[in-house]
Design a protein around this motif. Structure first.
Motif, PDB file in Angstrom:
ATOM      1  N   ARG A 192      -8.723   0.414  -8.781  1.00 49.13           N
ATOM      2  CA  ARG A 192      -9.059  -1.000  -8.978  1.00 49.13           C
ATOM      3  C   ARG A 192      -8.107  -1.925  -8.218  1.00 49.13           C
ATOM      4  O   ARG A 192      -8.454  -3.047  -7.884  1.00 49.13           O
ATOM      5  CB  ARG A 192      -9.025  -1.359 -10.460  1.00 49.13           C
ATOM      6  CG  ARG A 192     -10.150  -0.778 -11.239  1.00 49.13           C
ATOM      7  CD  ARG A 192     -10.053  -1.156 -12.688  1.00 49.13           C
ATOM      8  NE  ARG A 192     -11.051  -0.424 -13.449  1.00 49.13           N
ATOM      9  CZ  ARG A 192     -10.954  -0.167 -14.731  1.00 49.13           C
ATOM     10  NH1 ARG A 192      -9.900  -0.591 -15.415  1.00 49.13           N
ATOM     11  NH2 ARG A 192     -11.887   0.510 -15.351  1.00 49.13           N
ATOM     12  N   VAL A 193      -6.892  -1.444  -7.992  1.00 51.55           N
ATOM     13  CA  VAL A 193      -5.914  -2.218  -7.228  1.00 51.55           C
ATOM     14  C   VAL A 193      -5.924  -1.781  -5.765  1.00 51.55           C
ATOM     15  O   VAL A 193      -5.964  -2.594  -4.850  1.00 51.55           O
ATOM     16  CB  VAL A 193      -4.491  -2.056  -7.817  1.00 51.55           C
ATOM     17  CG1 VAL A 193      -3.457  -2.758  -6.958  1.00 51.55           C
ATOM     18  CG2 VAL A 193      -4.455  -2.559  -9.248  1.00 51.55           C
ATOM     19  N   ASN A 194      -5.900  -0.478  -5.539  1.00 46.72           N
ATOM     20  CA  ASN A 194      -5.780   0.049  -4.187  1.00 46.72           C
ATOM     21  C   ASN A 194      -7.020  -0.202  -3.342  1.00 46.72           C
ATOM     22  O   ASN A 194      -6.898  -0.458  -2.140  1.00 46.72           O
ATOM     23  CB  ASN A 194      -5.447   1.539  -4.230  1.00 46.72           C
ATOM     24  CG  ASN A 194      -5.123   2.074  -2.866  1.00 46.72           C
ATOM     25  OD1 ASN A 194      -6.016   2.514  -2.146  1.00 46.72           O
ATOM     26  ND2 ASN A 194      -3.856   2.030  -2.513  1.00 46.72           N
ATOM     27  N   GLY A 195      -8.196  -0.139  -3.923  1.00 50.72           N
ATOM     28  CA  GLY A 195      -9.424  -0.376  -3.159  1.00 50.72           C
ATOM     29  C   GLY A 195      -9.461  -1.762  -2.542  1.00 50.72           C
ATOM     30  O   GLY A 195      -9.599  -1.895  -1.316  1.00 50.72           O
ATOM     31  N   PRO A 196      -9.317  -2.814  -3.349  1.00 50.39           N
ATOM     32  CA  PRO A 196      -9.301  -4.165  -2.762  1.00 50.39           C
ATOM     33  C   PRO A 196      -8.118  -4.379  -1.810  1.00 50.39           C
ATOM     34  O   PRO A 196      -8.263  -5.044  -0.784  1.00 50.39           O
ATOM     35  CB  PRO A 196      -9.186  -5.090  -3.978  1.00 50.39           C
ATOM     36  CG  PRO A 196      -9.745  -4.296  -5.113  1.00 50.39           C
ATOM     37  CD  PRO A 196      -9.381  -2.862  -4.822  1.00 50.39           C
ATOM     38  N   LEU A 197      -6.965  -3.807  -2.131  1.00 51.76           N
ATOM     39  CA  LEU A 197      -5.801  -3.934  -1.254  1.00 51.76           C
ATOM     40  C   LEU A 197      -6.098  -3.330   0.118  1.00 51.76           C
ATOM     41  O   LEU A 197      -5.804  -3.928   1.152  1.00 51.76           O
ATOM     42  CB  LEU A 197      -4.582  -3.260  -1.883  1.00 51.76           C
ATOM     43  CG  LEU A 197      -3.306  -3.230  -1.054  1.00 51.76           C
ATOM     44  CD1 LEU A 197      -2.794  -4.637  -0.796  1.00 51.76           C
ATOM     45  CD2 LEU A 197      -2.245  -2.406  -1.757  1.00 51.76           C
ATOM     46  N   THR A 198      -6.709  -2.162   0.131  1.00 48.53           N
ATOM     47  CA  THR A 198      -7.066  -1.503   1.388  1.00 48.53           C
ATOM     48  C   THR A 198      -8.101  -2.326   2.152  1.00 48.53           C
ATOM     49  O   THR A 198      -8.004  -2.479   3.371  1.00 48.53           O
ATOM     50  CB  THR A 198      -7.600  -0.085   1.116  1.00 48.53           C
ATOM     51  OG1 THR A 198      -6.604   0.649   0.390  1.00 48.53           O
ATOM     52  CG2 THR A 198      -7.909   0.649   2.399  1.00 48.53           C
ATOM     53  N   ALA A 199      -9.076  -2.867   1.440  1.00 51.11           N
ATOM     54  CA  ALA A 199     -10.102  -3.694   2.091  1.00 51.11           C
ATOM     55  C   ALA A 199      -9.483  -4.937   2.722  1.00 51.11           C
ATOM     56  O   ALA A 199      -9.790  -5.273   3.878  1.00 51.11           O
ATOM     57  CB  ALA A 199     -11.179  -4.082   1.087  1.00 51.11           C
ATOM     58  N   VAL A 200      -8.609  -5.618   2.003  1.00 51.78           N
ATOM     59  CA  VAL A 200      -7.968  -6.818   2.537  1.00 51.78           C
ATOM     60  C   VAL A 200      -7.090  -6.447   3.733  1.00 51.78           C
ATOM     61  O   VAL A 200      -7.073  -7.160   4.746  1.00 51.78           O
ATOM     62  CB  VAL A 200      -7.153  -7.557   1.445  1.00 51.78           C
ATOM     63  CG1 VAL A 200      -6.303  -8.667   2.032  1.00 51.78           C
ATOM     64  CG2 VAL A 200      -8.075  -8.101   0.374  1.00 51.78           C
ATOM     65  N   TRP A 259       0.834  -1.202   0.000  1.00 53.62           N
ATOM     66  CA  TRP A 259       0.000   0.000   0.000  1.00 53.62           C
ATOM     67  C   TRP A 259       0.871   1.255   0.000  1.00 53.62           C
ATOM     68  O   TRP A 259       0.674   2.159  -0.810  1.00 53.62           O
ATOM     69  CB  TRP A 259      -0.935  -0.005   1.207  1.00 53.62           C
ATOM     70  CG  TRP A 259      -2.047   0.963   1.079  1.00 53.62           C
ATOM     71  CD1 TRP A 259      -3.321   0.685   0.709  1.00 53.62           C
ATOM     72  CD2 TRP A 259      -1.999   2.379   1.283  1.00 53.62           C
ATOM     73  NE1 TRP A 259      -4.059   1.844   0.677  1.00 53.62           N
ATOM     74  CE2 TRP A 259      -3.266   2.893   1.020  1.00 53.62           C
ATOM     75  CE3 TRP A 259      -0.995   3.254   1.657  1.00 53.62           C
ATOM     76  CZ2 TRP A 259      -3.565   4.240   1.124  1.00 53.62           C
ATOM     77  CZ3 TRP A 259      -1.279   4.607   1.760  1.00 53.62           C
ATOM     78  CH2 TRP A 259      -2.565   5.076   1.496  1.00 53.62           C
TER      79      TRP A 259
END
Length: 138
Positions: A55-63, A17
């Motif tokens: 598209r990458v950062n959103g799921p990364l932040t959620a995980v 991140w």
């Protein structure tokens, strides 16, 4: 064993991140300023790149958030109150960073408007603290 894997995953996700944020701040943004001197054109290109970034950062932040919560509620952090507090701090820092990034995006979307430097500085500072919290909780 699984608990140490969660700690390692947490540190890896924070590193990814922060690495993405630093690359965007110190490579992409200056390159856009040089490549597209016209503020309106630069703004439209930033929006396009921002959509792909999200598209990458959103799921990364959620995980990352889910891993921190799992570590808090399963005792997956190092034993002691300190680790749990650091994981809660990690979650709060993610919220703070999300807010400052949203403010930056809002300000940057106005063609010709300057984005105050304190927004970037606060986000960078919170990112450093995010790294400290992740490593400290391991």
């Amino acid at each position: 064993m699984a608990l140490s894997l969660l700690s390692g995953l947490n540190i890896l996700l924070v590193g990814l991140w922060v690495g993405m944020y630093l690359f965007t701040t110190f490579v992409i943004s200056p390159a856009f300023t040089e490549l597209f001197p016209d503020a309106e054109v630069r703004c439209s290109h930033r929006r396009l790149v921002g959509r792909h970034y999200a598209r990458v950062n959103g799921p990364l932040t959620a995980v990352l958030g889910v891993v921190a919560l799992v570590m808090i509620f399963t005792g997956g952090a190092a034993p002691g109150l300190r680790s749990e507090v650091l994981l809660w701090a990690e979650l709060l820092l993610l919220v703070l960073i999300g807010g400052t990034v949203a403010l930056y995006v809002r300000r940057a979307s106005v063609a010709g408007a300057a984005v105050p430097g304190w927004i970037t500085n606060m986000t960078l500072g919170a990112s450093v603290l995010l790294c400290v919290a992740a490593v400290g909780a391991a």
